[in-house]
Design a protein around this motif. Sequence first.
Motif, PDB file in Angstrom:
ATOM      1  N   ASN A 168       0.889  -1.201  -0.083  1.00 17.16           N
ATOM      2  CA  ASN A 168      -0.034  -0.011   0.050  1.00 17.16           C
ATOM      3  C   ASN A 168       0.758   1.089   0.053  1.00 17.16           C
ATOM      4  OD1 ASN A 168      -1.797   2.147   0.522  1.00 17.16           O
ATOM      5  ND2 ASN A 168      -2.900   1.113   2.076  1.00 17.16           N
ATOM      6  N   GLY A 169       0.899   1.895  -1.183  1.00 14.65           N
ATOM      7  CA  GLY A 169       1.817   3.083  -1.247  1.00 14.65           C
ATOM      8  C   GLY A 169       1.250   4.188  -0.347  1.00 14.65           C
ATOM      9  N   ASP A 170       0.008   4.329  -0.204  1.00 16.12           N
ATOM     10  CA  ASP A 170      -0.323   5.214   0.796  1.00 16.12           C
ATOM     11  C   ASP A 170      -0.083   5.086   2.187  1.00 16.12           C
ATOM     12  OD1 ASP A 170      -1.779   6.083  -1.450  1.00 16.12           O
ATOM     13  OD2 ASP A 170      -3.757   5.817  -0.709  1.00 16.12           O
ATOM     14  N   GLU A 171       0.476   4.211   2.662  1.00 14.22           N
ATOM     15  CA  GLU A 171       1.014   3.834   3.928  1.00 14.22           C
ATOM     16  C   GLU A 171       2.688   4.187   4.064  1.00 14.22           C
ATOM     17  OE1 GLU A 171       1.503   3.726   7.340  1.00 14.22           O
ATOM     18  OE2 GLU A 171      -0.023   2.077   7.307  1.00 14.22           O
ATOM     19  N   PRO A 172       2.689   5.259   4.776  1.00 13.19           N
ATOM     20  CA  PRO A 172       4.370   5.955   4.659  1.00 13.19           C
ATOM     21  C   PRO A 172       5.366   4.965   5.045  1.00 13.19           C
ATOM     22  CG  PRO A 172       2.813   7.590   5.670  1.00 13.19           C
ATOM     23  CD  PRO A 172       1.929   6.353   5.581  1.00 13.19           C
ATOM     24  N   ILE A 173       4.901   3.961   6.122  1.00 13.82           N
ATOM     25  CA  ILE A 173       5.980   3.061   6.696  1.00 13.82           C
ATOM     26  C   ILE A 173       6.452   2.220   5.485  1.00 13.82           C
ATOM     27  CG2 ILE A 173       4.253   1.275   7.622  1.00 13.82           C
ATOM     28  CD1 ILE A 173       6.208   1.340  10.343  1.00 13.82           C
ATOM     29  N   PHE A 174       5.657   1.801   4.565  1.00 11.17           N
ATOM     30  CA  PHE A 174       6.041   0.894   3.872  1.00 11.17           C
ATOM     31  C   PHE A 174       7.098   1.056   2.677  1.00 11.17           C
ATOM     32  CE2 PHE A 174       1.762  -1.543   4.200  1.00 11.17           C
ATOM     33  CZ  PHE A 174       1.979  -2.124   5.147  1.00 11.17           C
ATOM     34  N   HIS A 175       7.278   2.844   2.909  1.00 11.82           N
ATOM     35  CA  HIS A 175       8.109   3.336   1.799  1.00 11.82           C
ATOM     36  C   HIS A 175       9.386   3.916   2.439  1.00 11.82           C
ATOM     37  CE1 HIS A 175       9.644   5.263  -1.786  1.00 11.82           C
ATOM     38  NE2 HIS A 175       9.384   6.460  -1.450  1.00 11.82           N
ATOM     39  N   SER A 176       9.878   3.480   3.989  1.00  9.74           N
ATOM     40  CA  SER A 176      10.587   4.093   4.641  1.00  9.74           C
ATOM     41  C   SER A 176      11.775   3.030   4.890  1.00  9.74           C
ATOM     42  CB  SER A 176       9.996   3.976   6.081  1.00  9.74           C
ATOM     43  OG  SER A 176       9.596   2.773   6.811  1.00  9.74           O
ATOM     44  N   LYS A 177      12.047   2.078   4.060  1.00  7.41           N
ATOM     45  CA  LYS A 177      13.337   1.261   4.403  1.00  7.41           C
ATOM     46  C   LYS A 177      13.481   0.609   2.817  1.00  7.41           C
ATOM     47  CE  LYS A 177      13.178   0.482   8.967  1.00  7.41           C
ATOM     48  NZ  LYS A 177      14.165   0.975   9.858  1.00  7.41           N
ATOM     49  N   GLU A 178      14.992   0.711   2.764  1.00  6.24           N
ATOM     50  CA  GLU A 178      15.287  -0.014   1.312  1.00  6.24           C
ATOM     51  C   GLU A 178      15.147  -1.677   1.563  1.00  6.24           C
ATOM     52  OE1 GLU A 178      16.580   1.422  -1.320  1.00  6.24           O
ATOM     53  OE2 GLU A 178      16.406   3.521  -0.437  1.00  6.24           O
ATOM     54  N   LEU A 179      14.950  -2.077   0.559  1.00  6.95           N
ATOM     55  CA  LEU A 179      14.796  -3.558   0.485  1.00  6.95           C
ATOM     56  C   LEU A 179      15.394  -4.166  -1.032  1.00  6.95           C
ATOM     57  CD1 LEU A 179      11.169  -4.253   1.305  1.00  6.95           C
ATOM     58  CD2 LEU A 179      12.951  -5.150   2.734  1.00  6.95           C
ATOM     59  N   PRO A 180      15.914  -5.279  -0.983  1.00  8.03           N
ATOM     60  CA  PRO A 180      16.451  -5.887  -2.212  1.00  8.03           C
ATOM     61  C   PRO A 180      15.420  -6.481  -3.248  1.00  8.03           C
ATOM     62  CG  PRO A 180      16.711  -7.480  -0.366  1.00  8.03           C
ATOM     63  CD  PRO A 180      16.204  -6.062   0.057  1.00  8.03           C
TER      64      PRO A 180
END
Length: 449
Positions: A168-180
């Motif tokens: 869910n791109g509207d949830e800030p926490i899901f865009h907060s960490k770098e992932l491989p």
Amino acid sequence: MTLRSELATLAGRSSYWFLHNFMGGGSSLPGKITTAIDPDVLQEIGKNYEVIIVSGTNGKTLTTALVVQVLKEKYDNIVTNKTGSNMVQGITSTFLEAKRPTRGKKGIAVLEVDEANVKPIVEKIKPKMFVLTNIFRDQLDRYGEIYTTYQKILDGIKLAPDAVVLANGDEPIFHSKELPNPQVYYGFSNEPATGDMKAAPNTDGILCPVCQHLLHYHYIVYANLGDYFCPNCGFQRPDLRFKVTDVSERTPKDSKFAIDGNQYEIGVGGTYNIYNALAAYAVGREVGIQPDQIRHAFDNNQRLFGRQEEINVEGKDVSIILVKNPVGTNQVIDLLATEPDSFSFIGLLNAEYADGIDTSWIWDGEFERLPAMDIKQFETGGKRYKDITFRLKVAGVPDDKHTIQPDLGQVIEDIKHMPTQKVYILATYTAMMEMRARLMKQGYIKGGK
């Protein structure tokens, strides 16, 4: 398969057969028996499936059900934990129950997974996709704050770096960490995005993960979900691949909306359920299912057991809705506000392990909105009936409209005499399960799980 795994599987399948033929069911006990004999059995019985894991705070069960319905448009052998038993034992039971894939072919497993169980599951079976719904405060005794909860999920995701993360791109926490992992985002699109607003002060997750400045929003869908940006460092919502582009109708019974310009309808109310449908749409499109096929899948979907279920009790239209945290409760209250007819309200509060033993979350629910609605009668019950009764009293519910009934069996009798045709029951998980069991025993729910 090792001899130990074969013995464990035989014991588990035998117990499943006995429980479902003579004891009325059992969603996790076969898994407990199986894993007690062989703790690694899940690795063996799950290896012949392409696995999609659905996790997050709210919406896991309906999202999982909708994903399954969408995938049925293309695939035949789909396994899922439809009762919502979402920890290791329950998921083990799911595979024990499943029809084995044809030799040489892989089945598909769509699994709702408890946030704290993502890592234990991924240690045994490597998924091809993670679907993340949202992260809100929920059962603080088990999960801690939202950052702790997300870390539990991340610990599992990092064990499967090739799996797609559909979030869910509207949830800030899901865009907060770098992932491989490859990452794909879905969300609401409200063009043009020119607003500048802030979320309510007590909202979860509204600090920028880069600089800790207060996030701003071009628009807010609900809680902390929306088109966010940081005016201090430039952190912002990622590009969305799949978008809700319009919401044309919301009632307690259905929702009409457009995704990527395609019109859809689901037979369940609430903006939060549109997010669940959007997630299922995104999964479908990622695997090549066409928009018209997804529309057909949504049209065929039935209202999901226990989460927003409709039951007829002696002519009364009774809706049971699961509530478990402030954000979810407030969304349900939003849903009740769309009800055009008068109705009765029942609040059932338990505090068992599966509910979360801390009931303080009810004070963040917007129950003050209820007295302004056309509610003819209130009733409160459950093991923590004193807590929910006092909460409604503080919210302004008048004493002459409010009855107290700790006994859920008597609640069913009271429903029959309530002054309205429609009755809404908001219940925590174990209260919901007990209520369903009693309604099933009395014949009001047929062929239940």
